[in-house]
Design an enzyme around this catalytic site. Sequence first.
Site, PDB file in Angstrom:
ATOM      1  N   ASP A 103      -9.099  37.922-105.893  1.00 28.42           N
ATOM      2  CA  ASP A 103      -8.795  39.138-106.819  1.00 28.42           C
ATOM      3  C   ASP A 103      -7.692  39.831-106.243  1.00 28.42           C
ATOM      4  O   ASP A 103      -6.856  40.736-106.795  1.00 28.42           O
ATOM      5  CB  ASP A 103      -9.932  40.041-107.055  1.00 28.42           C
ATOM      6  CG  ASP A 103     -11.109  39.375-107.601  1.00 28.42           C
ATOM      7  OD1 ASP A 103     -10.942  38.448-108.093  1.00 28.42           O
ATOM      8  OD2 ASP A 103     -12.214  39.949-107.464  1.00 28.42           O
ATOM      9  N   ARG A 134       0.030  26.254-131.777  1.00 30.37           N
ATOM     10  CA  ARG A 134      -1.128  27.278-131.638  1.00 30.37           C
ATOM     11  C   ARG A 134      -0.967  28.396-130.478  1.00 30.37           C
ATOM     12  O   ARG A 134      -0.102  28.364-129.644  1.00 30.37           O
ATOM     13  CB  ARG A 134      -2.175  26.423-130.818  1.00 30.37           C
ATOM     14  CG  ARG A 134      -3.162  25.642-131.883  1.00 30.37           C
ATOM     15  CD  ARG A 134      -4.309  24.711-131.287  1.00 30.37           C
ATOM     16  NE  ARG A 134      -5.074  24.359-132.066  1.00 30.37           N
ATOM     17  CZ  ARG A 134      -5.747  23.078-131.708  1.00 30.37           C
ATOM     18  NH1 ARG A 134      -5.822  22.338-130.382  1.00 30.37           N
ATOM     19  NH2 ARG A 134      -6.374  22.155-132.580  1.00 30.37           N
TER      20      ARG A 134
HETATM   21  O1  F6P Z   1     -14.377  38.516-106.960  1.00 28.03           O
HETATM   22  C1  F6P Z   1     -14.238  37.422-107.011  1.00 28.03           C
HETATM   23  C2  F6P Z   1     -14.649  36.813-108.483  1.00 28.03           C
HETATM   24  O2  F6P Z   1     -14.508  35.810-108.836  1.00 28.03           O
HETATM   25  C3  F6P Z   1     -14.126  37.649-109.766  1.00 28.03           C
HETATM   26  O3  F6P Z   1     -12.868  37.423-110.145  1.00 28.03           O
HETATM   27  C4  F6P Z   1     -15.097  37.853-110.501  1.00 28.03           C
HETATM   28  O4  F6P Z   1     -14.967  38.773-111.598  1.00 28.03           O
HETATM   29  C5  F6P Z   1     -16.415  37.423-109.959  1.00 28.03           C
HETATM   30  O5  F6P Z   1     -16.094  37.032-108.576  1.00 28.03           O
HETATM   31  C6  F6P Z   1     -17.522  36.601-110.407  1.00 28.03           C
HETATM   32  O6  F6P Z   1     -18.625  36.520-109.697  1.00 28.03           O
HETATM   33  P1  F6P Z   1     -19.697  35.503-109.812  1.00 28.03           P
HETATM   34  O7  F6P Z   1     -19.239  34.308-108.954  1.00 28.03           O
HETATM   35  O8  F6P Z   1     -20.864  36.342-108.829  1.00 28.03           O
HETATM   36  O9  F6P Z   1     -20.148  35.055-111.003  1.00 28.03           O
END
Ligand code: F6P
Length: 374
Positions: free
Chosen positions: A135, A170
Amino acid sequence: MSKTIGILTAGGDSPGLNAAIRGVGKAALGHYGMHIVGFRDGFRGLMENRTAPLDGGQLSGILTVGGTILGTSRDKPHKMPVGGKLVNMLDSIAGNYHVNHLDCLVCLGGGGTVKNALRLKQMGLNVITLPKTIDNDVAGTDTTFGFDTALGIATEAIDRLHSTAHSHHRIIVVEIMGHRAGWLALGAGIAGGADVILTPEIPYEVDSVAEAIRARVRGGKPFSIVAVAEGAMSKQDLATIAAARSAGRKSSKLRDGRKADDQEADAAELLYADRTLRLAKHLEALTGLEARVTILGHVQRGGAPSAADRILATRLGTACADLIANGRYGVMVAAKGDGTRPVRLEEVAGKVKTVPINHSWIGSARRVGTNFGD
Ligand code: F6P
């Protein structure tokens, strides 16, 4: 006497974790002659004293491997699910730190891990964190390892979606991870030439997006790529959440034993659940073009780290070993320009690095005609 360090990986996995474990471990063992022990599955493994040997052979052959050889979990030391309840396990964790005669615990993780590490620091333990997450939202560091790899994967996906969107005339709405920050969607959207980029930092109007797509049709381009961050919200969605919040605050007693914050979270959850699908349907109705949705999901987190992430993780990992050798604890090892710098955990904990709305990436994207829905 040589020092003993523990390592764990916490939170969602991220490409480059193994490269960082290797960086810390090889520098600590080979360069400084320290002892090193891994803990499995994040803070849970430390709480249960589940160790993994890392004293040589295990550090070889992992530089290029995705995921984490230690395993990970999102369990928090002060709220650990135990027997169906959330229990404060900080004392058990501190106990196992001492049982293993650790001089320092290295926690590889994102913003949540910094908060958890700070709790351990406040109990008197020596801790250091390394910033990982796709992120790129950890405060105090130029960047995080995992981000560059995910950026490459999301960009390649957009490249591939372009040719099919073009062939079928699309709209393709591609949902990109990033939690509450738009770095990944913004970066991949720019690199992949998305026509619209929607991020959490810039609440959008569906009408503005639709008008941008219609303008492209008028200009002879009857297809569009919309890169939407998973945390992006329309102005309307935000208004719905604000209304749920104020309704919750107004009711003085707890309804069904639940708090106002829970109601707000429910409203947000509902909107998150199918938000990208709703956006696509809405755009279909407003433009007359067919729309399809691609949710990239965990593909963005899997597989081998990019060269840039391997280098970054190695830089941060070896700098971590240097700090331990010098007895400098209670910090996150941040990337700073070509170098690294220790940042006190107190300065990072609880902060999220979102994209500043005057960030140069946004300015450049606007100048090449990208629509942000505002
Ligand atoms: O923080 C990394 C991340 O991949 C985010 O981008 C996402 O919102 C979250 O983790 C998803 O988490 P999990 O793998 O626990 O569903």
